[in-house]
Write an enzyme that holds these catalytic residues in place. Structure first.
Site, PDB file in Angstrom:
ATOM      1  N   HIS A  92      93.571  25.197  90.571  1.00  0.00           N
ATOM      2  CA  HIS A  92      92.886  23.902  90.548  1.00  0.00           C
ATOM      3  C   HIS A  92      93.672  22.950  89.647  1.00  0.00           C
ATOM      4  CE1 HIS A  92      89.791  20.869  89.846  1.00  0.00           C
ATOM      5  NE2 HIS A  92      89.159  21.342  90.900  1.00  0.00           N
ATOM      6  N   GLU A 117      92.850  20.996  87.443  1.00  0.00           N
ATOM      7  CA  GLU A 117      92.433  21.024  86.036  1.00  0.00           C
ATOM      8  C   GLU A 117      93.066  22.204  85.308  1.00  0.00           C
ATOM      9  OE1 GLU A 117      88.290  18.807  87.227  1.00  0.00           O
ATOM     10  OE2 GLU A 117      88.277  20.956  86.849  1.00  0.00           O
ATOM     11  N   GLU A 131      93.014  18.942  97.371  1.00  0.00           N
ATOM     12  CA  GLU A 131      92.242  18.050  96.502  1.00  0.00           C
ATOM     13  C   GLU A 131      93.175  17.005  95.894  1.00  0.00           C
ATOM     14  OE1 GLU A 131      88.390  19.950  94.663  1.00  0.00           O
ATOM     15  OE2 GLU A 131      90.160  20.734  93.681  1.00  0.00           O
ATOM     16  N   SER A 185      85.488  14.477  95.181  1.00  0.00           N
ATOM     17  CA  SER A 185      84.334  13.569  95.281  1.00  0.00           C
ATOM     18  C   SER A 185      83.612  13.688  96.623  1.00  0.00           C
ATOM     19  CB  SER A 185      84.775  12.119  95.031  1.00  0.00           C
ATOM     20  OG  SER A 185      85.246  11.972  93.705  1.00  0.00           O
ATOM     21  N   ASN A 217      82.085  24.448  93.182  1.00  0.00           N
ATOM     22  CA  ASN A 217      82.790  24.734  91.932  1.00  0.00           C
ATOM     23  C   ASN A 217      82.000  24.104  90.784  1.00  0.00           C
ATOM     24  OD1 ASN A 217      84.579  25.146  89.835  1.00  0.00           O
ATOM     25  ND2 ASN A 217      86.085  23.660  90.552  1.00  0.00           N
ATOM     26  N   TRP A 218      81.304  24.932  90.023  1.00  0.00           N
ATOM     27  CA  TRP A 218      80.459  24.422  88.933  1.00  0.00           C
ATOM     28  C   TRP A 218      81.276  23.985  87.729  1.00  0.00           C
ATOM     29  CZ3 TRP A 218      75.591  28.060  88.324  1.00  0.00           C
ATOM     30  CH2 TRP A 218      74.926  28.150  89.553  1.00  0.00           C
ATOM     31  N   LYS A 219      82.523  24.399  87.665  1.00  0.00           N
ATOM     32  CA  LYS A 219      83.383  24.093  86.512  1.00  0.00           C
ATOM     33  C   LYS A 219      82.716  24.595  85.217  1.00  0.00           C
ATOM     34  CE  LYS A 219      85.487  20.410  89.135  1.00  0.00           C
ATOM     35  NZ  LYS A 219      86.140  19.083  89.115  1.00  0.00           N
ATOM     36  N   GLY A 251      82.670  19.714  93.852  1.00  0.00           N
ATOM     37  CA  GLY A 251      82.555  19.777  92.401  1.00  0.00           C
ATOM     38  C   GLY A 251      81.183  19.367  91.925  1.00  0.00           C
ATOM     39  N   GLY A 252      81.073  18.134  91.419  1.00  0.00           N
ATOM     40  CA  GLY A 252      79.833  17.671  90.807  1.00  0.00           C
ATOM     41  C   GLY A 252      78.602  17.803  91.683  1.00  0.00           C
ATOM     42  N   GLY A 275      86.407  14.086  90.647  1.00  0.00           N
ATOM     43  CA  GLY A 275      85.507  13.635  89.601  1.00  0.00           C
ATOM     44  C   GLY A 275      85.503  12.144  89.362  1.00  0.00           C
TER      45      GLY A 275
END
Length: 246
Positions: free
Chosen positions: A94, A96, A161, A206, A9-11, A227-228, A167
Site C-alpha cells: 500500500h 502508505e 490506487e 476515495s 482496509n480499516w488502516k 478505505g474510509g 483519503g
C-alpha cells in the site's frame, strides 16, 4: 464475468468494541446476492474477529506481513501467523507502507511470494503520485511497479490506487480509471501472458457509496479496495450492493 470483490482496509482504526460493532452491523445488513467480501482490520483485532467471521460470507484479511516465517523481526507478523488466525488475504505494498516505511517494489515482491507460499491471497497495491500523472509518467511508473512488485506466476489480486486519490475525497474520473485499467490489463498480459488476462484488478482511492456503482461498472474493474468508507457499515454495505449489481 469475473466475480467482483470488495475489500475494506480499516488502516489504523478500530478498538475491540468498535470492531465488533462494525462487523455485527455488516453481517446484519448483507444483501442476498453477494460479491466476495474481505475486511482487513488492524493486527490487534484479527483474533477477535476471526471467530465472528469464521462461518460468515466475509473473509478476513490483514494489512501487511513480513517476508520471513519467523525470526528476530520486532513488531512484524509473519504469513504463517496470519493463516494461524484464519486470515485468507493480505494487503501488500500500500502506498502508505511504501511512503511511511520505505517499502520498495522488491520488498513487496518478496512479501507476495511468502504470503502465497503460506496460503494467503496477496492484494498487491500500485499507484502513481499526482506529479507523475501530471508529467505523463504514470503509465511508466505503473508498469515498473507491476514488474517489480508482482512475482513470477502471480495469482493474487492487483489493486490500483492513485496516490493522489487516497483519503482525499477526490476519486479519479471514470475516463481516467478506464484508461488506466486498459493499460494495466495490457501490461499484465504483456508480462504474464495468458494468466494476465484473468488476474483481478481492483480500484481504490476515495471509493464511496455515491461513486461505487459507476466505478464498478467499468471494464476490467473487478472490485474495490475501500478505505474510509469501510469504517461505516451503511456506506460499506452500499458499496457491496453496488458490486452485487455490477
Amino acid at each position: 464475468m469475473t466475480r467482483q470483490i470488495i475489500v475494506g482496509n480499516w488502516k489504523m482504526n478500530g478498538t475491540s468494541r468498535d470492531s465488533q460493532a462494525l462487523v455485527e452491523a455488516l453481517l446484519a445488513g448483507l444483501p442476498a446476492s453477494l460479491p466476495d467480501i474481505v475486511t482487513c482490520p488492524p493486527f490487534t483485532q484479527l483474533a477477535l474477529l476471526a471467530d465472528k467471521l469464521k462461518v460468515s460470507p466475509i473473509a478476513l484479511g490483514a494489512q501487511d506481513c513480513h517476508k520471513a516465517t519467523s525470526g528476530a523481526h520486532t513488531g512484524d507478523i509473519s504469513p504463517a501467523m496470519l493463516t494461524d488466525l484464519g486470515v485468507s488475504y493480505v494487503i501488500l505494498g500500500h502506498s502508505e507502507r511504501r511512503q511511511e516505511h520505505g517499502e520498495l517494489d522488491e520488498t513487496v515482491r518478496e512479501k507476495a511470494v511468502a504470503a502465497a507460499k503460506a496460503g494467503l491471497t496477496p492484494i498487491v497495491c500500485i499507484g502513481e503520485t499526482e506529479d507523475q500523472r501530471e508529467s505523463g509518467e504514470h503509465f511508466d511508473t505503473l508498469g515498473w511497479q507491476i514488474k517489480g512488485s508482482l512475482p513470477d506466476n502471480f495469482s493474487g489480486i492487483l489493486a490500483y490506487e492513485p496516490i493522489w486519490a487516497i483519503g482525499t475525497g477526490r476519486a479519479a474520473t471514470e475516463d481516467e480509471i478506464a484508461e488506466t485499467m486498459k493499460f494495466l490489463r495490457e501490461e499484465l498480459v504483456r508480462q504474464f501472458g495468458e494468466a494476465g488476462k484473468t488476474l483481478r484488478i481492483l480500484y481504490g482511492g476515495s471509493v464511496n457509496a455515491k461513486n461505487a456503482a459507476s466505478i464498478l461498472s467499468l471494464t476490467d474493474v473487478a472490485g474495490a479496495l475501500v478505505g474510509g468508507a469501510s469504517l461505516n457499515a451503511e456506506a460499506f454495505l452500499s458499496i457491496i450492493g453496488a458490486a452485487s449489481a455490477a
